[in-house]
Design a protein around this motif. Structure first.
Motif, PDB file in Angstrom:
ATOM      1  N   ARG A   1       0.838  -1.212   0.000  1.00 54.54           N
ATOM      2  CA  ARG A   1       0.000   0.000   0.000  1.00 54.54           C
ATOM      3  C   ARG A   1       0.865   1.250   0.000  1.00 54.54           C
ATOM      4  NH1 ARG A   1      -3.775  -2.565   4.211  1.00 54.54           N
ATOM      5  NH2 ARG A   1      -2.057  -1.916   5.526  1.00 54.54           N
ATOM      6  N   ALA A   2       1.991   1.219   0.723  1.00 50.70           N
ATOM      7  CA  ALA A   2       2.872   2.391   0.794  1.00 50.70           C
ATOM      8  C   ALA A   2       3.439   2.711  -0.578  1.00 50.70           C
ATOM      9  CB  ALA A   2       3.993   2.141   1.797  1.00 50.70           C
ATOM     10  N   HIS A   3       3.748   1.692  -1.359  1.00 57.24           N
ATOM     11  CA  HIS A   3       4.280   1.915  -2.708  1.00 57.24           C
ATOM     12  C   HIS A   3       3.248   2.640  -3.575  1.00 57.24           C
ATOM     13  CE1 HIS A   3       6.745   1.308  -6.210  1.00 57.24           C
ATOM     14  NE2 HIS A   3       5.723   0.764  -6.837  1.00 57.24           N
ATOM     15  N   LYS A   4       1.993   2.213  -3.500  1.00 58.89           N
ATOM     16  CA  LYS A   4       0.934   2.871  -4.268  1.00 58.89           C
ATOM     17  C   LYS A   4       0.723   4.299  -3.782  1.00 58.89           C
ATOM     18  CE  LYS A   4      -1.675  -1.301  -5.360  1.00 58.89           C
ATOM     19  NZ  LYS A   4      -2.943  -2.018  -5.149  1.00 58.89           N
ATOM     20  N   LEU A   5       0.708   4.478  -2.455  1.00 61.53           N
ATOM     21  CA  LEU A   5       0.497   5.804  -1.892  1.00 61.53           C
ATOM     22  C   LEU A   5       1.643   6.746  -2.239  1.00 61.53           C
ATOM     23  CD1 LEU A   5      -0.981   5.034   1.629  1.00 61.53           C
ATOM     24  CD2 LEU A   5      -2.141   6.043  -0.318  1.00 61.53           C
ATOM     25  N   ARG A   6       2.854   6.231  -2.283  1.00 62.55           N
ATOM     26  CA  ARG A   6       4.006   7.060  -2.617  1.00 62.55           C
ATOM     27  C   ARG A   6       3.854   7.627  -4.026  1.00 62.55           C
ATOM     28  NH1 ARG A   6       7.916   3.524  -1.685  1.00 62.55           N
ATOM     29  NH2 ARG A   6       7.802   3.978   0.522  1.00 62.55           N
TER      30      ARG A   6
ATOM     31  N   ILE B   1       3.446  11.607  -4.921  1.00 62.11           N
ATOM     32  CA  ILE B   1       4.328  12.289  -5.863  1.00 62.11           C
ATOM     33  C   ILE B   1       3.503  13.004  -6.922  1.00 62.11           C
ATOM     34  CG2 ILE B   1       6.019  11.894  -7.700  1.00 62.11           C
ATOM     35  CD1 ILE B   1       7.247   9.722  -5.882  1.00 62.11           C
ATOM     36  N   ALA B   2       2.502  12.322  -7.465  1.00 68.10           N
ATOM     37  CA  ALA B   2       1.652  12.944  -8.486  1.00 68.10           C
ATOM     38  C   ALA B   2       0.912  14.160  -7.918  1.00 68.10           C
ATOM     39  CB  ALA B   2       0.655  11.929  -9.029  1.00 68.10           C
TER      40      ALA B   2
ATOM     41  N   ALA C   1       2.915  22.493  -9.781  1.00 69.20           N
ATOM     42  CA  ALA C   1       2.636  23.107 -11.079  1.00 69.20           C
ATOM     43  C   ALA C   1       1.631  24.252 -10.935  1.00 69.20           C
ATOM     44  CB  ALA C   1       2.105  22.060 -12.052  1.00 69.20           C
ATOM     45  N   MET C   2       0.638  24.058 -10.084  1.00 71.33           N
ATOM     46  CA  MET C   2      -0.337  25.130  -9.865  1.00 71.33           C
ATOM     47  C   MET C   2       0.325  26.345  -9.216  1.00 71.33           C
ATOM     48  SD  MET C   2      -3.721  23.039  -8.624  1.00 71.33           S
ATOM     49  CE  MET C   2      -4.530  24.522  -8.103  1.00 71.33           C
ATOM     50  N   VAL C   3       1.177  26.112  -8.239  1.00 69.52           N
ATOM     51  CA  VAL C   3       1.869  27.214  -7.566  1.00 69.52           C
ATOM     52  C   VAL C   3       2.754  27.963  -8.554  1.00 69.52           C
ATOM     53  CG1 VAL C   3       3.642  27.733  -5.834  1.00 69.52           C
ATOM     54  CG2 VAL C   3       1.762  26.207  -5.273  1.00 69.52           C
ATOM     55  N   MET C   4       3.497  27.227  -9.367  1.00 70.29           N
ATOM     56  CA  MET C   4       4.371  27.879 -10.353  1.00 70.29           C
ATOM     57  C   MET C   4       3.544  28.652 -11.380  1.00 70.29           C
ATOM     58  SD  MET C   4       7.405  27.435  -9.360  1.00 70.29           S
ATOM     59  CE  MET C   4       8.277  28.020 -10.793  1.00 70.29           C
ATOM     60  N   GLY C   5       2.403  28.109 -11.775  1.00 72.24           N
ATOM     61  CA  GLY C   5       1.534  28.810 -12.721  1.00 72.24           C
ATOM     62  C   GLY C   5       0.994  30.103 -12.142  1.00 72.24           C
TER      63      GLY C   5
END
Length: 100
Positions: A44-49, A53-54, A61-65
């Protein structure tokens, strides 16, 4: 295929849930339960990681925009201020030349 409800000649239950607090389990059984829980947590940790990240990249990306848009908007305001100043100077110079 065996139907639900038929024992099929075996009395054993498959994947029976066990509550360690209610049932007396040996230390070996408790260790096995802990190992299985750790392995499930790792999966589960692998999926959550990956999801984390996404999500982090999307928020970044929103902050930079927003930052880029703000910088762009401030630059536009400076251009408008310069145009307004030129228009004021043109008015003042136009009045002086028109009065002569």
């Amino acid at each position: 295929m065996a139907e639900k409800g038929t024992t099929g000649g075996s009395e054993a239950e498959f994947a029976k849930r066990v509550d360690p607090a209610k049932e007396a389990l040996s230390p070996e059984q408790l260790r096995f339960i802990q190992q299985v829980e750790v392995e499930q947590w790792k999966k589960r940790a692998h999926k959550l990681r990956g999801r984390n990240i996404a999500t982090g990249l999307a928020i970044g990306a929103m902050v930079m925009g927003i930052y880029a848009y703000t910088i762009h908007a401030v630059k536009q305001e400076k251009v408008m201020d310069e145009i307004d100043e030129e228009a004021r100077l043109a008015k003042v110079q136009g009045l002086k030349t028109g009065a002569n």
